[in-house]
Design an enzyme around this catalytic site. Structure first.
Site, PDB file in Angstrom:
ATOM      1  CD1 TRP A 130      28.342  34.108   8.493  1.00  0.00           C
ATOM      2  CD2 TRP A 130      27.541  36.060   7.642  1.00  0.00           C
ATOM      3  NE1 TRP A 130      27.577  34.764   9.607  1.00  0.00           N
ATOM      4  CE2 TRP A 130      27.334  36.239   9.055  1.00  0.00           C
ATOM      5  CE3 TRP A 130      27.081  37.038   6.978  1.00  0.00           C
ATOM      6  CZ2 TRP A 130      26.734  37.038   9.680  1.00  0.00           C
ATOM      7  CZ3 TRP A 130      26.310  38.107   7.331  1.00  0.00           C
ATOM      8  CH2 TRP A 130      26.389  38.243   8.911  1.00  0.00           C
ATOM      9  NE  ARG A 177      14.904  37.811   8.896  1.00  0.00           N
ATOM     10  CZ  ARG A 177      15.677  38.824   8.100  1.00  0.00           C
ATOM     11  NH1 ARG A 177      15.713  38.940   7.254  1.00  0.00           N
ATOM     12  NH2 ARG A 177      16.949  39.696   9.059  1.00  0.00           N
ATOM     13  CG  HIS A 230      22.388  35.146   5.669  1.00  0.00           C
ATOM     14  ND1 HIS A 230      23.600  35.538   5.871  1.00  0.00           N
ATOM     15  CD2 HIS A 230      21.846  36.201   5.750  1.00  0.00           C
ATOM     16  CE1 HIS A 230      23.920  36.629   5.920  1.00  0.00           C
ATOM     17  NE2 HIS A 230      22.679  37.422   5.940  1.00  0.00           N
ATOM     18  NE  ARG A 253      14.006  40.009   1.834  1.00  0.00           N
ATOM     19  CZ  ARG A 253      15.118  40.304   2.494  1.00  0.00           C
ATOM     20  NH1 ARG A 253      16.316  39.845   1.967  1.00  0.00           N
ATOM     21  NH2 ARG A 253      15.428  41.181   3.547  1.00  0.00           N
ATOM     22  CG  ASP A 270      17.707  35.643   5.938  1.00  0.00           C
ATOM     23  OD1 ASP A 270      18.103  34.942   5.039  1.00  0.00           O
ATOM     24  OD2 ASP A 270      18.218  36.822   6.274  1.00  0.00           O
ATOM     25  CE1 TYR A 286      21.722  37.263   9.075  1.00  0.00           C
ATOM     26  CE2 TYR A 286      20.316  35.419   8.989  1.00  0.00           C
ATOM     27  CZ  TYR A 286      20.558  37.166   8.773  1.00  0.00           C
ATOM     28  OH  TYR A 286      19.404  37.739   8.527  1.00  0.00           O
ATOM     29  CD  GLU A 345      15.368  37.385   4.100  1.00  0.00           C
ATOM     30  OE1 GLU A 345      14.522  37.437   4.732  1.00  0.00           O
ATOM     31  OE2 GLU A 345      16.466  37.905   4.165  1.00  0.00           O
ATOM     32  CD  GLU A 383      20.158  39.730   2.430  1.00  0.00           C
ATOM     33  OE1 GLU A 383      18.711  39.803   3.100  1.00  0.00           O
ATOM     34  OE2 GLU A 383      21.066  39.559   3.118  1.00  0.00           O
ATOM     35  CD  GLU A 387      15.575  42.981   6.823  1.00  0.00           C
ATOM     36  OE1 GLU A 387      15.823  42.645   5.843  1.00  0.00           O
ATOM     37  OE2 GLU A 387      16.249  42.721   7.748  1.00  0.00           O
TER      38      GLU A 387
HETATM   39  O1  KDG Z   1      25.196  43.611   6.011  1.00  0.00           O
HETATM   40  C1  KDG Z   1      24.547  42.246   5.932  1.00  0.00           C
HETATM   41  C2  KDG Z   1      23.192  42.288   6.341  1.00  0.00           C
HETATM   42  O2  KDG Z   1      22.424  43.542   5.882  1.00  0.00           O
HETATM   43  C3  KDG Z   1      22.378  40.935   6.160  1.00  0.00           C
HETATM   44  O3  KDG Z   1      23.086  40.002   6.699  1.00  0.00           O
HETATM   45  C4  KDG Z   1      21.000  41.071   6.783  1.00  0.00           C
HETATM   46  O4  KDG Z   1      20.352  39.360   5.906  1.00  0.00           O
HETATM   47  C5  KDG Z   1      20.024  40.076   6.159  1.00  0.00           C
HETATM   48  C6  KDG Z   1      18.602  40.637   6.377  1.00  0.00           C
HETATM   49  O5  KDG Z   1      17.902  40.048   5.728  1.00  0.00           O
HETATM   50  O6  KDG Z   1      18.413  41.653   6.907  1.00  0.00           O
HETATM   51 MG    MG Z   2      18.405  38.492   4.565  1.00  0.00          MG
END
Ligand code: KDG
Ligand code: MG
Length: 404
Positions: A404, A148, A214, A285, A212, A160, A238, A264, A341
């Site tokens: 975020w 990734r 996010h 996920r 990702d 991020y 993602e 997630e 992951e």
């Molecule tokens: O605690 C937040 C993280 O687990 C996250 O920001 C990580 O997006 C993430 C990932 O895909 O691992």
């Molecule tokens: Mg993620």
């Protein structure tokens, strides 16, 4: 009859904060569960200690489904990350106990290995594209088959997925108050396709490439990004939009064939029911720890299988090695596994968590020890006291709060 005699929570910070549940039976068998909810650890610790642990003493540890239903329906208040993480910790610890009592690794209790190993993806990052390419090369050299890729967005101080100056954390955390970062969508939408194109140019199409987002885009922005990324043949894009809006994925799907992954932040099957049954995503996920444990995760994955959706569990460093081990047992046994992951754990985590899983040629295997194959050293855990941390908050250029 064998009963649960003790259930106790251990909070420790060997490299970062982890909440671990220890369940002991009248036969002296110990099971471990992960209850870590990054940034909100003590809420789960208190939920377990005050409300769940007292209910467990005297119960039959082998009645895993019954205990799950008892904790879920019995609370009346359902779902939510705190509740579901607490239930997950109990569930995983009970599967660990069942495996130890049976003398079998948990994956054998789940139907046995449906594959030889668990394909994992790592996380490569850089302050700019050349630094990212170096990091991808480092991971490819280590044997990863799936990467990734994340890079800083030009013009933004922090993004991020890109390490802090100490190089240790990819999601920077501060102590008392959260750090505030600036976010601007336009430069991100311009730079992401260039960044992923540069990875393809250097490494070709022989590795799986993931990215990702996010949760930071609107549906139509995500549709455009997905379309712009199509030439780079991503394994997945993602979390393109805020995950709680399941219908938003209809818009994204109308505009792109880039595969979509989300989940997630989900904690139950109800959070992804529409996404799965309308075939709006390609990978689900959800994680063992945040989605109700092995028992509930298998239910989600079984639903996904009916609709051709594969698994891709979240596995960041902020879930403990107990969580990763549990994930690997599920991954090895479900028919519709996609990818897992694997962020690894920062030292001194290995002083507290003794793990049995192994990495070889891009695949993880949970090992064949009875139970999960992870043991926790409580004396070592006591050497690393809780270290309160906050995840950052994003603000747009006009000062308004953004995902975020
Ligand atoms: O605690 C937040 C993280 O687990 C996250 O920001 C990580 O997006 C993430 C990932 O895909 O691992
Ligand atoms: Mg993620």
């Amino acid at each position: 009859m064998t009963t649960i005699t003790e259930a106790r929570v251990i909070v420790t910070a060997p490299g970062r904060n982890y909440v671990t549940l220890k369940i002991t039976t009248s036969d002296g068998v110990v099971g471990w569960g992960d209850a870590t909810l990054n940034g909100r650890e003590l809420a789960v610790a208190a939920y377990l200690t005050e409300h769940v642990c007292p209910l467990l003493v005297g119960r039959d540890p082998a009645r895993i489904e019954d205990t799950w239903q008892f904790l879920y329906k019995g609370a009346y208040w359902r779902r939510g990350p705190v509740t579901m993480t607490a239930i997950a910790a109990v569930d995983v610890a009970l599967w660990d106990i069942l495996g130890k009592v049976a003398g079998l690794p948990v994956y054998k209790l789940l139907g046995g290995a449906a594959r030889d190993g668990v394909l994992v993806y790592c996380h490569a990052t850089g302050e700019d594209v050349p630094a990212l390419l170096d990091d991808v090369a480092r991971h490819v050299d280590q044997g990863y088959l799936a990467v990734r890729a994340q890079a800083a967005v030009p013009g933004l101080a922090k993004t991020y997925g890109v390490p802090t100056p100490d190089g240790k954390l990819y999601e920077p955390a501060s102590s008392a108050l959260p750090e505030e970062h600036l976010w601007d969508t336009a430069p991100y939408l311009r730079s992401a396709p260039e960044m992923l194109g540069a990875v393809r140019e250097r490494f070709g199409f022989g590795i799986h490439l993931l990215h990702d987002v996010h949760h930071r885009l609107t549906p139509i922005e995500a549709g455009r990004l997905g379309r712009d990324l199509e030439p780079h043949r991503l394994f997945w894009m993602e979390d393109p939009t805020p995950a709680e809006d399941q219908a938003a994925f209809r818009v994204i799907r109308q505009h792109t064939t880039t595969p979509l992954a989300v989940g997630e932040v989900f904690n139950s099957i109800w959070d992804c029911q529409q996404l799965i049954t309308e075939r709006l995503i390609d990978y689900i996920r959800t994680s063992v720890t945040h989605a109700g444990g092995i028992t509930h995760l298998r239910r989600i994955f079984a639903l996904a299988d009916l609709y051709g959706v594969r698994t891709g569990s979240h596995g960041p460093g902020d879930l403990s090695p107990v969580s990763l081990a549990a994930a690997l047992h599920v991954d090895l046994s479900v028919p519709n596994f996609g990818i897992q992951e694997f962020m690894g754990h920062r030292e001194p985590a290995s002083e507290v968590f003794r793990t049995g899983y192994t990495f070889e040629n891009g695949y993880l295997h949970p090992g064949d020890e009875p139970g999960l194959g992870v043991e926790v050293d409580e004396e070592a855990a006591a050497r690393f006291p809780y270290d309160p941390r906050q995840l950052p908050v994003n603000r747009r250029l006009d000062g308004s709060v953004h995902d975020w």
